[in-house]
Design an enzyme around this catalytic site. Sequence first.
Site, short mmCIF file in Angstrom:
data_model
loop_
_atom_site.label_atom_id
_atom_site.label_comp_id
_atom_site.label_asym_id
_atom_site.label_seq_id
_atom_site.Cartn_x
_atom_site.Cartn_y
_atom_site.Cartn_z
N CYS A 200 0.77 -1.24 0.00
CA CYS A 200 0.00 0.00 0.00
C CYS A 200 0.80 1.29 0.00
O CYS A 200 1.90 1.36 0.51
CB CYS A 200 -0.88 0.03 1.23
SG CYS A 200 -1.95 -1.37 1.32
N VAL A 201 0.17 2.28 -0.47
CA VAL A 201 0.45 3.72 -0.35
C VAL A 201 1.93 4.09 -0.47
O VAL A 201 2.71 3.43 -1.11
CB VAL A 201 -0.18 4.31 0.92
CG1 VAL A 201 -1.66 4.15 0.87
CG2 VAL A 201 0.37 3.71 2.18
#
Lengths: 128, 428
Positions: free
Chosen positions: B242-243
């Site tokens: 993620c991210v």
Amino acid sequence: MNKLIVTNNSLVFEKYCNHCGVIYLKDAGYLDVLYAVRDRIHQSYVLLTHPLAGSLKPNQTPYKSIIITRGEAGVDTDSVVLIENSIAAAQKFLRDRNTPSWSEKILGDFRTVDLSLIENAMQKRSFN
Amino acid sequence: MKLELGKILIQDVQFGAKTEVVDRTLFVNKEEIIELVLEDDRLIGADVELARPGESVRIAPVKDVIEPRVKVTGGGVLFPGMINKVEQVGSGRTHALVGATVITCGRIVGFQEGLIDMSGPAAKYCPFSETNNVVLVIEPADNLETHDYETAGRLAGLKVAAYIGEAGKNIEPDEVVVYETKPLLEQALQYPDLPKIGYVHMLQSQGLLHDTYYYGVDAKQLVPTFMYPTEIMDGAIVSGNCVAPCDKVTTFHHLNNPIIEDLFARHGKDLNFMGVVLTNENVFLADKDRSSDMTAKLCEFFGFEGVIISEEGYGNPDTDLMMNCQKVSQKGIKVVLITDEFPGRDGKSQSLADTVDEADALVSCGNGNVIINFPPMEKVIGTLDFVETMIGGYEGSLKPDGSIEAELQIVIASTIANGYNKLAARGH
């Protein structure tokens, strides 16, 4: 609920233009999409998705898609606060450094991720 | 629920004919790992490289980091619902190869992946410069769709970590730590005079490259729920790569959540650690309303007197963080937030994209916008092709000699918002 998507992402426009209202801001920047949404919030529209959805920074991805809907008469203050905070956050990043001129391959990746965020929101059957 | 976590300390990693642990050295069979990865026909190439502390090695772009573990007793298997069948985990005994990791690396949608330097000035920002890393470099089939590639990469890392973890099954651990949370009413009675503390764990859940899985369920689909803290130590929660690199909560960080670790360390001393409420960070505002309402309701129902809330990511999740803070506070529960900050290069702008009056106690894990310089490394595992497109990188970041100038947020886990980093303030 009639959804209206404001976007500068051609993939989002192509996928949803026959399903709901889409304001396609071709060649507009990330901030331009936020400004367009802000203007509509002042015309009684309400935010359905978070304006900074996706944790890509506003000076990384050039693409932004936001879903709004027409609310009751008057202005939704929660939406006003959220869009203004989001605009301030985006301006902060863009002040430090502008979004680079990405290659077409990378632009395609950014479009794909932006579409994915919207697809997940569009799959919801109930919005309240 | 009670878990014995056996920690097998690993001080070196080498290639060997057999994947095994001998005298604190992890030996890995390269061919078996490659064979395992290529069972997935979405991947057409795989290589294994080793990266040890102090070496002149740069790893990029990093997708996930996973600690090898194995279930020894107690039912269930590692990473339930992901690479193994869904079965309750979190009790019995688990062995961890502490000091070793599996790192997945390779071409992907490039921008959210980051760097790990094994030596030099940037190494000190990253906990994985101090571990013995088995780096898996994967290559997707031509024209593989982005979501499929992300899935294949994620599963490859988990499978290899579970395969290597097996080497620790019959090894006597250097240390065994016992963690126990009793059912709610019993737990409340165990330390009736200590404040009842809960942990609200916000899972990234926005979409492609912004996802997390709980027993195989995409966190977008969750309504807030209760988890025994030990379930996370057996891989009940898995990262969806993620991210931004700096605040990416890798699967390693889920297995080794420092908030859970520290709450257990003080459990029965000055607090009563009651358990974990899991919630999400969806893009739909109605989801945020629903999830924060339910999070506050669960915290009240469980009788928490104080709550720590951590988030993953910047921007959209800040709104969930603040809604949770406000609604939990309004139940009369004390709240402490943990996050990292993006106040701009000069540090003068707002650190978070949202705030509420109730957010009056916050622990910062650092400023991701700070510029740092990375000297060239003798060896690059993966590729530097994407450096300028990674979050924290920019046009001109990569110099001809291989050195890099970039924002701190390009370093994996450098400002991770649960405190498993080097920038956290510490009292003495």
